[in-house]
Motif scaffolding. Structure first.
Motif, short mmCIF file in Angstrom:
data_model
loop_
_atom_site.label_atom_id
_atom_site.label_comp_id
_atom_site.label_asym_id
_atom_site.label_seq_id
_atom_site.Cartn_x
_atom_site.Cartn_y
_atom_site.Cartn_z
N ASN A 203 0.83 -1.20 0.00
CA ASN A 203 0.00 0.00 0.00
C ASN A 203 0.87 1.26 0.00
O ASN A 203 1.47 1.61 1.02
N VAL A 204 0.95 1.90 -1.14
CA VAL A 204 1.69 3.16 -1.29
C VAL A 204 0.75 4.18 -1.92
O VAL A 204 0.37 4.04 -3.08
N ASN A 205 0.35 5.17 -1.15
CA ASN A 205 -0.53 6.23 -1.66
C ASN A 205 0.23 7.54 -1.75
O ASN A 205 0.98 7.91 -0.84
N PHE A 206 0.03 8.24 -2.85
CA PHE A 206 0.70 9.52 -3.04
C PHE A 206 -0.01 10.62 -2.26
O PHE A 206 -1.21 10.56 -2.02
N GLY A 207 0.75 11.61 -1.88
CA GLY A 207 0.19 12.76 -1.18
C GLY A 207 -0.13 13.89 -2.14
O GLY A 207 -0.74 13.67 -3.18
N GLY A 208 0.30 15.07 -1.80
CA GLY A 208 0.03 16.23 -2.64
C GLY A 208 0.51 17.50 -1.98
O GLY A 208 1.48 17.48 -1.22
N GLN A 236 -3.20 11.45 -5.25
CA GLN A 236 -3.81 10.12 -5.22
C GLN A 236 -5.26 10.16 -5.69
O GLN A 236 -5.65 9.40 -6.57
N THR A 237 -6.06 11.02 -5.09
CA THR A 237 -7.49 11.05 -5.44
C THR A 237 -7.76 11.78 -6.75
O THR A 237 -8.66 11.41 -7.50
N ASP A 238 -6.98 12.83 -7.03
CA ASP A 238 -7.24 13.62 -8.23
C ASP A 238 -6.65 13.01 -9.49
O ASP A 238 -7.10 13.31 -10.59
#
Length: 294
Positions: A203-208, A236-238
């Protein structure tokens, strides 16, 4: 080679010889000859029966069977079974040379097959299942690994030993194509399982970029209010959730795989490097508006 009456050993004696290999194959392991000492001590009762009254041949047999030998232990059962059948069927100096040739020619290919099946496929699949259950505090994963070990030890390996003993050298020619096809299929399955593991367990999620350091905002999630970071831009979400939600895990695994192929890089350095990178990324996210990973 002189032919002899087949059937010197009954089932009980063969079982004892097989268990000698299971016990000695790894316990006598060393860097010079690896499983060579274990193979010699496994075959010692057979060699005494064949050459106990001939000191010269016994000396040669002891030297030959103590030479370098290394293969996947479960697949080694087949080679040991073949060697016992050969000693039981024939005698003479040619048998010793033939046994040495069988060991030398088969230990490499059998190691490749065994490592693929028992190491990569079974280890990866069962290990991933065990880890998944363990993360939830469930002991089923541990029980599964123990059950697999017992199955391999008391069911699969005896079958392999009997196969080598009964088929002898014919096994190499009659099943060569089937073994190659099985290895190729096993390799594909192993790669597929590893790909699934990356998507489900890494699990690797990008920030912003936030509107302010540690600035939070209130949102409603499933009817409940929750405080979340106030992002100006959330990668991640965008971006990635719309293209490939698990892209971070794939990139991380690909980077680690590439680094392991570099000169002077090893697994220990890579582990400490990943830990250091995560600490630096966390510090960057705590003291600036930029978050690399979350």
């Amino acid at each position: 080679m002189t032919s002899k009456a087949h059937g010197r050993y009954d089932k009980k004696q063969l079982k004892k010889l097989h268990y000698r290999w299971i016990w000695h194959s790894q316990i006598g392991w060393n860097y010079e000859r690896m499983q060579g000492l274990g193979y010699l001590t496994t075959m010692l009762p057979v060699l005494k029966d064949s050459y106990g009254d001939n000191p010269e041949l016994m000396d040669k047999a002891l030297r030959v069977h103590s030479q370098f030998f290394n293969t996947q232990p479960s697949m080694g059962d087949i080679i040991v079974g073949m060697n016992i059948a050969l000693e039981e069927e024939f005698d003479g100096e040619d048998v010793i040379d033939t046994a040495a040739a069988i060991k030398t020619s088969l230990m490499g290919p059998f190691a490749g097959i065994g490592d693929t099946v028992f190491g990569m496929i079974a280890g990866t699949i069962l290990g991933s299942i065990a880890v998944t259950f363990s993360l939830d505090g469930n002991y089923f994963g541990l029980a599964l690994l123990v059950a697999w070990s017992l199955l391999n030890l008391f069911v699969i390996r005896p079958i392999f030993f009997d196969l080598g003993y009964k088929q002898g050298t014919a096994l190499v020619t009659t099943l060569s194509h089937q073994l190659n096809a099985f290895t190729d299929a096993a390799s594909v399955l192993g790669v597929t399982v590893i790909g699934a593991m990356i998507a489900s367990m890494v699990n690797v999620n990008f920030g912003g970029i936030r509107n302010g350091v540690k600035l939070m905002k209130e949102v409603e999630v499933n009817g409940a209010k929750k405080m979340v970071p106030d992002y100006f831009l959330n990668l991640q979400t965008d971006l990635f959730d719309k293209l490939m939600p698990k892209a971070g895990g794939v990139m991380m695994v690909a980077l680690c795989y590439w680094l392991l192929g570099r000169k002077n890089m090893n697994s220990n350095k890579l582990i400490f490097g990943v830990i250091l990178f995560c600490l630096l990324a966390a510090a960057l996210g705590n003291y600036t508006v930029v978050e690399l990973l979350v």
